[in-house]
Scaffold this active site. Structure first.
Site, PDB file in Angstrom:
ATOM      1  N   ASN A 162       0.855  -1.174   0.000  1.00 13.26           N
ATOM      2  CA  ASN A 162       0.000   0.000   0.000  1.00 13.26           C
ATOM      3  C   ASN A 162       0.903   1.239   0.000  1.00 13.26           C
ATOM      4  O   ASN A 162       1.708   1.418   0.914  1.00 13.26           O
ATOM      5  CB  ASN A 162      -0.879  -0.044   1.262  1.00 13.26           C
ATOM      6  N   HIS A 165       1.059   6.026   1.991  1.00 15.40           N
ATOM      7  CA  HIS A 165       1.863   6.906   2.851  1.00 15.40           C
ATOM      8  C   HIS A 165       2.950   7.659   2.095  1.00 15.40           C
ATOM      9  O   HIS A 165       3.464   8.658   2.596  1.00 15.40           O
ATOM     10  CB  HIS A 165       2.433   6.132   4.037  1.00 15.40           C
ATOM     11  N   HIS A 198      -5.704   3.602  -1.392  1.00 10.40           N
ATOM     12  CA  HIS A 198      -7.028   3.918  -0.861  1.00 10.40           C
ATOM     13  C   HIS A 198      -7.365   5.341  -1.298  1.00 10.40           C
ATOM     14  O   HIS A 198      -6.746   6.299  -0.831  1.00 10.40           O
ATOM     15  CB  HIS A 198      -6.976   3.805   0.675  1.00 10.40           C
ATOM     16  N   ARG A 200      -9.472   8.095  -0.763  1.00  6.37           N
ATOM     17  CA  ARG A 200     -10.425   8.501   0.277  1.00  6.37           C
ATOM     18  C   ARG A 200     -11.296   9.652  -0.210  1.00  6.37           C
ATOM     19  O   ARG A 200     -10.870  10.454  -1.033  1.00  6.37           O
ATOM     20  CB  ARG A 200      -9.667   8.943   1.537  1.00  6.37           C
ATOM     21  N   ARG A 204      -7.006  12.703   1.289  1.00  6.83           N
ATOM     22  CA  ARG A 204      -5.910  13.153   2.157  1.00  6.83           C
ATOM     23  C   ARG A 204      -4.541  12.661   1.679  1.00  6.83           C
ATOM     24  O   ARG A 204      -3.548  13.228   2.034  1.00  6.83           O
ATOM     25  CB  ARG A 204      -6.154  12.745   3.604  1.00  6.83           C
ATOM     26  N   GLU A 225      -8.694   0.412  -2.779  1.00  5.02           N
ATOM     27  CA  GLU A 225      -9.514   0.417  -1.556  1.00  5.02           C
ATOM     28  C   GLU A 225     -10.437   1.606  -1.614  1.00  5.02           C
ATOM     29  O   GLU A 225      -9.997   2.717  -1.935  1.00  5.02           O
ATOM     30  CB  GLU A 225      -8.619   0.588  -0.327  1.00  5.02           C
ATOM     31  N   THR A 256      -8.091   3.308   8.504  1.00  8.06           N
ATOM     32  CA  THR A 256      -9.313   2.498   8.559  1.00  8.06           C
ATOM     33  C   THR A 256      -9.380   1.807   9.920  1.00  8.06           C
ATOM     34  O   THR A 256      -8.487   1.044  10.265  1.00  8.06           O
ATOM     35  CB  THR A 256      -9.303   1.444   7.435  1.00  8.06           C
ATOM     36  N   GLU A 306     -10.803  -9.557   3.076  1.00  4.03           N
ATOM     37  CA  GLU A 306      -9.500  -9.204   3.651  1.00  4.03           C
ATOM     38  C   GLU A 306      -9.703  -9.147   5.157  1.00  4.03           C
ATOM     39  O   GLU A 306     -10.473  -8.325   5.663  1.00  4.03           O
ATOM     40  CB  GLU A 306      -9.002  -7.857   3.122  1.00  4.03           C
ATOM     41  N   HIS A 346      -3.474  -4.838   7.679  1.00  3.02           N
ATOM     42  CA  HIS A 346      -3.612  -3.708   8.595  1.00  3.02           C
ATOM     43  C   HIS A 346      -2.742  -3.911   9.826  1.00  3.02           C
ATOM     44  O   HIS A 346      -2.950  -4.846  10.585  1.00  3.02           O
ATOM     45  CB  HIS A 346      -5.058  -3.441   9.039  1.00  3.02           C
TER      46      HIS A 346
HETATM   47  N1  PXP Z   1      -5.722  -3.153   4.318  1.00  2.00           N
HETATM   48  C1  PXP Z   1      -6.643  -2.175   4.423  1.00  2.00           C
HETATM   49  C2  PXP Z   1      -8.048  -2.490   4.058  1.00  2.00           C
HETATM   50  C3  PXP Z   1      -6.277  -0.884   4.855  1.00  2.00           C
HETATM   51  O1  PXP Z   1      -7.207   0.070   4.974  1.00  2.00           O
HETATM   52  C4  PXP Z   1      -4.929  -0.621   5.149  1.00  2.00           C
HETATM   53  C5  PXP Z   1      -4.523   0.757   5.594  1.00  2.00           C
HETATM   54  O2  PXP Z   1      -4.648   1.653   4.573  1.00  2.00           O
HETATM   55  C6  PXP Z   1      -4.002  -1.670   5.010  1.00  2.00           C
HETATM   56  C7  PXP Z   1      -4.429  -2.930   4.620  1.00  2.00           C
HETATM   57  C8  PXP Z   1      -2.552  -1.465   5.282  1.00  2.00           C
HETATM   58  O3  PXP Z   1      -2.361  -1.203   6.632  1.00  2.00           O
HETATM   59  P1  PXP Z   1      -0.947  -0.733   7.152  1.00  2.00           P
HETATM   60  O4  PXP Z   1      -0.668   0.581   6.502  1.00  2.00           O
HETATM   61  O5  PXP Z   1      -1.131  -0.646   8.623  1.00  2.00           O
HETATM   62  O6  PXP Z   1       0.035  -1.792   6.745  1.00  2.00           O
END
Ligand code: PXP
Length: 398
Positions: A162, A165, A198, A200, A204, A225, A256, A306, A346
């Site tokens: 992901n 960030h 994601h 949003r 953001r 996402e 999330t 998931e 997550h």
């Molecule tokens: N899966 C989902 C559905 C999420 O919303 C997120 C966070 O954006 C992640 C996985 C990844 O989580 P993390 O950034 O804590 O690894």
């Protein structure tokens, strides 16, 4: 040392594999979140067992297993070792061997079954109380046996990164760097098998333009996402990611926070899935590891779930982490058994990921924050490779 295996009289002369027995008993304690408890397993012959059976149950002859919970009457425990005592399990090795032969299994397998049976008695279950309890105890025994016999996977889970960030850092300055599209390419070159973003409602981090560029450049798999909102559904249909993951979205949350309540939003989610199905886009539902949500996910026609690993990752104590891990393991197996494909994510980081990656029913891990954070120090390519090395079998014994 919480586990004591005690050999009575002539049992030590037999060919029991005590090390393997110890490992299985320790694993069972862990599966039951009891690893800090003291347990004595006493292996004896029929004659010794018959005398315990007479003394404590007033029954004649030997039996296969007897268990004495510590809480009943600590002073009366035959093998009590003071401390955090769960209790004693007494097993007749001779009876176990006879039963094993009748059932066509090994003596070690039968002894393992008897340990499980004894442990459930120590936890207060009793098949003699009612038929309902007998069935539930039997079901639990089977579940524990299955978990114990799982050898772990020998194929590797996929790693989807992901890159939200990366965009978060860019948005902090409102400039064009760092670029999540470039980050996605580096992740793919390092071996990631998918990219997750994601989009949003408040934009953001990831912006619409990022999504369009990623759609054009991602060579592996693009997972979008999104909330099951009208605007996002239109964007997904126009962009055609390789799959979408529906997540709950609250404006004020940092990330999330919980899983989707599929059970309560049945209609809305089913409608979104149907639209995606018509466009050929598979849908994953981000859910907490709960039976009710898995059932609902199957009913609304999702392709994937998931499983939210946040509670496991955030657990403050080892016992709580074990409990949360068990929920993930059981939910992954249950979802796969209903025909759902299973991803997880997550909060996964370089310490807590291998245990989840070892679950054979989990296809893909979605990881963002930990990898991007590590990339600040070691570079993104290295951070992705290090995570890949952690999710590659063989795994250390759980
Ligand atoms: N899966 C989902 C559905 C999420 O919303 C997120 C966070 O954006 C992640 C996985 C990844 O989580 P993390 O950034 O804590 O690894």
């Amino acid at each position: 040392m919480p586990l004591h295996i005690i050999l009575q009289s002539d049992v030590s002369a037999t060919s029991l594999n005590i090390t393997s027995l110890e490992k299985r008993a320790e694993r069972l304690l862990r599966l039951l979140c009891l690893k800090r408890k003291d347990l004595s397993i006493v292996l004896m012959n029929d004659a010794d067992m018959a005398s315990f059976n007479k003394k404590y149950r007033n029954r004649k002859g030997p039996t296969n297993v007897l268990s004495f919970p510590a809480r009943d009457n600590e002073a009366a425990l035959p093998f009590v070792i003071p401390g955090n005592e769960l209790g004693d399990i007494l097993i007749s090795v001779e009876t176990a061997a006879r039963e094993a032969e009748q059932a066509g299994k090994s003596r070690d397998e039968r002894i393992t079954e008897l340990i499980i049976h004894g442990l459930l008695h120590l936890l207060g279950q009793d098949h003699e109380r009612s038929e309902k309890e007998a069935l539930s105890m039997w079901e639990q025994e089977q579940k524990l046996l299955n978990r114990l016999n799982q050898t772990g996977r020998n194929t590797m889970a996929h790693l989807a990164i992901n890159v939200d960030h990366v965009a978060t850092i860019r948005e902090a300055r409102g400039t064009s760097e760092p670029d999540p599209v470039l980050a996605a390419g580096i992740c793919e070159l390092a071996g990631a098998s998918g990219i997750v973003v994601h989009l949003r409602e408040d934009r953001r981090h990831i912006q619409d333009r990022d999504l369009q560029l990623l759609r054009q450049t991602v060579k592996t798999k693009l997972n979008l996402e999104m909330a099951a909102a009208k605007e996002m559904i239109a964007i997904a249909l126009a962009t055609k990611p390789d799959m979408i993951t529906l997540v709950p979205e609250k404006r004020q949350e940092l990330t999330t926070e919980g899983g989707l309540d599929v059970a309560r939003n049945h209609k809305k989610i089913a409608r979104a899935i149907e639209k995606m199905r018509k466009a050929g886009i598979p849908v994953s539902l981000f859910i907490d590891p709960e039976a009710k949500q898995i059932k609902a996910a199957g009913e609304v026609g999702a392709t994937f779930v998931e499983l939210h690993t946040g509670r496991y990752c955030d657990a403050a104590t080892e016992d709580a982490r074990d409990r949360e891990f068990n929920l993930i393991a059981e939910s992954a197996a249950a979802a796969a058994a209903t025909g759902l494909r299973v991803n997880a994510g997550h909060g996964l980081d370089y310490r807590n990921t291998p245990r989840v990656a070892a679950l054979e029913t989990i296809e893909e891990l979605s990881i963002g924050h930990a990898v991007i954070s590590r990339a600040v120090f070691v570079g993104l390519d290295q951070a992705v490779r290090e995570m890949l090395a952690l999710i590659r079998p063989p795994f250390p014994e759980r």
